[in-house]
Design a protein around this motif. Structure first.
Motif, short mmCIF file in Angstrom:
data_model
loop_
_atom_site.label_atom_id
_atom_site.label_comp_id
_atom_site.label_asym_id
_atom_site.label_seq_id
_atom_site.Cartn_x
_atom_site.Cartn_y
_atom_site.Cartn_z
N GLU A 29 47.06 38.87 34.84
CA GLU A 29 45.98 39.31 35.00
C GLU A 29 45.29 39.48 36.26
O GLU A 29 44.32 40.48 36.48
CB GLU A 29 44.92 37.81 34.42
CG GLU A 29 44.85 37.73 33.00
CD GLU A 29 46.45 37.08 32.49
OE1 GLU A 29 46.67 37.36 31.06
OE2 GLU A 29 47.12 36.78 33.12
N TYR A 30 45.92 38.73 37.22
CA TYR A 30 45.86 39.28 38.58
C TYR A 30 45.91 40.76 38.94
O TYR A 30 44.85 41.60 39.50
CB TYR A 30 46.42 38.49 39.50
CG TYR A 30 46.14 38.59 41.03
CD1 TYR A 30 45.27 37.87 41.87
CD2 TYR A 30 46.72 39.87 41.75
CE1 TYR A 30 45.03 37.77 43.17
CE2 TYR A 30 46.29 39.79 43.24
CZ TYR A 30 45.66 39.00 43.88
OH TYR A 30 45.09 39.16 45.20
N SER A 31 46.97 41.19 38.44
CA SER A 31 47.13 42.75 38.58
C SER A 31 46.34 43.45 37.60
O SER A 31 46.02 44.48 38.10
CB SER A 31 48.89 42.87 38.02
OG SER A 31 49.70 42.12 38.95
N GLY B 168 43.82 46.42 38.96
CA GLY B 168 43.88 47.69 38.34
C GLY B 168 42.37 48.13 37.79
O GLY B 168 42.40 49.41 37.85
N TYR B 169 41.74 47.21 37.11
CA TYR B 169 40.60 47.83 36.62
C TYR B 169 39.39 48.02 37.94
O TYR B 169 38.25 48.13 37.47
CB TYR B 169 39.74 46.71 35.46
CG TYR B 169 40.77 46.64 34.42
CD1 TYR B 169 40.96 47.95 33.79
CD2 TYR B 169 41.21 45.43 34.06
CE1 TYR B 169 41.67 48.07 32.77
CE2 TYR B 169 41.85 45.39 32.61
CZ TYR B 169 42.08 46.55 31.90
OH TYR B 169 42.90 46.44 30.68
N GLY B 170 39.72 47.60 38.94
CA GLY B 170 38.69 47.63 39.92
C GLY B 170 37.97 46.35 40.03
O GLY B 170 36.86 46.53 40.74
N LEU B 171 38.11 45.29 39.66
CA LEU B 171 37.48 44.12 39.47
C LEU B 171 38.21 43.27 40.44
O LEU B 171 39.35 43.24 40.85
CB LEU B 171 37.73 43.43 37.89
CG LEU B 171 36.97 44.50 37.00
CD1 LEU B 171 37.17 43.74 35.73
CD2 LEU B 171 35.44 44.60 37.38
N SER C 10 41.34 35.31 38.65
CA SER C 10 42.53 34.81 38.23
C SER C 10 43.14 33.72 38.80
O SER C 10 44.08 33.20 38.37
CB SER C 10 43.43 35.99 37.47
OG SER C 10 43.98 36.50 38.91
N LEU C 11 42.75 33.42 40.05
CA LEU C 11 43.39 32.54 40.98
C LEU C 11 43.18 31.01 40.30
O LEU C 11 41.90 30.80 39.80
CB LEU C 11 42.96 32.45 42.28
CG LEU C 11 43.50 33.64 42.92
CD1 LEU C 11 42.66 33.61 44.70
CD2 LEU C 11 44.85 33.99 43.05
#
Length: 545
Positions: free
Chosen positions: A476-478, A482-485, A490-491
């Motif tokens: 989810e971090y990646s 990738g979505y620019g969010l 997600s940490l």
């Protein structure tokens, strides 16, 4: 005088004969026959969550090839198993899962449609309907698990629990246990007309590659396919689950698909045809960044008719045993000495490839990259190991670099796409494996199954658990990035994992550098459950498929 026993006593004694190790959690549906089982010398491994019971039975079945057994209680005891049950069904693991339907009545709050849920998970279903047919019903469940190569859910109804047995059903005539590790059905001999069609197709291929999968993991198939490769001058590749099948063979080119190294990818892309033995052709195997099968001739040999439906692009489908098919093809095909020499030279380039020469060290100031950690761990772990992996972002790199030396000694809990099943599957494997069991998990997957650390300590299961800990749900971090969010959403602020493990009775330590990993003495199997918390950098990605 013949001893009079009831259904619960009979079931407990039957299981003590048929399954020396059983995984589960007690409840109203199973406590009486489990007590009898333990009184008769059966080893009952008590889990913290019912999903772990099914995963452990699954792990034991993957190591031994024999049927694994789990036992859970009514309703929610069974629904808690559904993710693990679906994984086992999609992996084609032969296991039997005992549960129980409740007594009829509107006030029974644990009522549940067991058959419908088993069907949805892809498992078979059997109901122990009557005391008079109890032996036959039990034998049928175990035979179905072996024959159908999938979980069979067995309903031991509350109405039957404790009922007296009729006179003709006695423990003195207990059926002889079946501990076979071979399939209950002999793979079919390939039909001559299908071999003819395969020969015609192979003859037209100029640059063939042979791919072998889990369905070719037998000495007979291994040797026959290797000889066919030499005859055709066809490089030999494997799926992840058959890794190492052709180790040492001059035509071995390693893994096919998204985990292939550069020289292998180049060779695969140049192929104009694939001869596939006992392997699925999903996107991970049949692709790297492109579809390796597109525009190529594909001949697929498999003992399971369903394999052809799942594969998509197949020009010739041969139903039959992998070894028998390879031998039949070798008798019909001419040798290709010029191609053999060229393929040996190309395979030699694969053998000489060292990934360290082509990787750079990625570091942002925190922990390790998974790649650097995995390469260092492979150096210090026992060579002859059995590896069980959970899912998570760490797999894209760790699966390339961490493996055992023998074929069939790597497995993963990724056929349903869930995280959190790897630890329990590894624990089940550890109850039967002659090799040291190494478990690969992410921090998120571990936290989903954290209670099973207590299971391992209670049962004395010497698993070596490697946690790739990026302090996040890494995939989810990646994807957020990738979505620019904001990926930091997600940490996760987990407790210290090594401290948690020690609280459960494990040995544990934390490492955050290659030097610390290389300093570990891991060449010998651990004697107690041991956790290694490997701190890795959430900002470093190695998605290479």
């Amino acid at each position: 005088m013949t001893e009079v026993v009831n259904t619960s006593q009979y079931l407990g004694r039957f299981l003590a004969e048929w399954t020396p190790t059983l995984f589960g959690l007690m409840g109203d549906a199973n406590m009486r026959y489990l007590s009898e089982y333990m009184d008769r010398g059966g080893r009952f491994v008590t889990v913290a969550h019912e999903a772990a019971a099914v995963s452990m039975a699954d792990g034991r079945a993957r190591v031994t090839g024999a049927v694994g057994t789990a036992s859970v209680t009514h309703g929610p005891g069974f629904t808690n198993t559904l993710t693990a049950l679906t994984e086992a069904a999609r992996y084609r693991s032969p296991i039997v899962v005992f549960t129980g339907s409740t007594r009829p009545g509107r006030t029974v709050f644990q009522q549940f449609d067991l058959r419908a849920a088993a069907d949805a998970a892809g498992a078979g279903f059997e109901s122990l309907c009557a005391a008079a047919t109890l032996p036959e019903d039990l034998i049928r469940a175990y035979r179905r698990a072996r024959t159908e190569r999938r979980p069979i859910v067995v309903d031991f109804p509350a109405l039957l629990d404790g009922e007296p047995l009729p006179e003709h059903v006695t423990t003195a005539s207990m059926p002889v246990p079946d501990h076979s590790t071979t399939p209950a059905q002999v793979p079919p001999v390939p039909a001559p007309e299908l071999i003819d069609a395969a020969v015609r197709a192979i003859t037209a291929i100029e640059r063939p590659v042979i791919l072998a999968g889990r369905g070719a993991l037998s000495p007979g198939a291994q040797d026959a396919i290797g000889r066919l490769g030499c005859l055709l001058g066809a490089p030999l590749a494997t799926t992840l689950l058959a890794r190492g099948l052709f180790a040492g063979h001059p035509l071995d080119i390693g893994l096919m698909g998204g985990l292939s190294f550069g020289p292998t990818v180049d060779l695969l892309r140049e192929a104009d045809g694939f001869i596939v033995f006992g392997a699925g052709l999903n996107a991970f195997t049949a692709g790297d960044r492109t579809n390796l099968l597109a525009g190529r001739t594909v001949i697929q040999i498999d003992s399971d008719p369903a394999a052809f439906e799942d594969s998509g692009q197949v020009d010739v489908a041969v139903l039959g045993d992998a070894g028998a098919a390879a031998e039949a093809l070798a008798r019909r095909l001419p040798d290709s000495p010029d191609r053999v020499q060229e393929s040996r030279q190309r395979a030699a380039a694969v053998h000489g490839f060292n990934p360290r020469d082509h990787y750079r060290t990625d570091w942002t100031g925190y922990g390790l990259s998974v790649r650097d950690a995995a390469l260092a761990l492979q150096e210090v772990l026992p060579a002859d190991k059995f590896v069980v992996s959970d899912l998570g972002r760490f797999i894209a790199t760790s699966w390339r670099h961490i493996s055992g030396t023998a074929p069939g000694t790597f497995t993963h809990t990724g056929t349903f796409g869930s995280i959190g099943l790897g630890l329990s599957t590894a624990l089940g494997a550890a109850t039967a494996s002659e090799r040291p069991v190494i478990a690969l998990v992410g921090d998120g997957g571990l936290m989903m199954s954290i209670g099973e650390l207590g299971t391992a300590a209670r049962a004395g299961l010497p698993v070596f658990l490697i946690v790739f800990n990026d302090g996040a749900y890494g995939a989810e971090y990646s994807k957020l990035a990738g979505y620019g969010l904001d990926p930091d959403r997600s940490l996760m602020d987990w407790p210290d994992l090594a401290t948690l493990a020690r609280g459960f009775g494990w040995e544990a330590r934390t490492v955050s550098s290659v030097e610390e990993i290389r300093a570990l003495d891991l060449t010998q199997p651990v004697e107690v459950p041991t956790l290694l918390d490997v701190r890795v950098d959430p900002q470093v990605d190695h998605f290479e498929w």
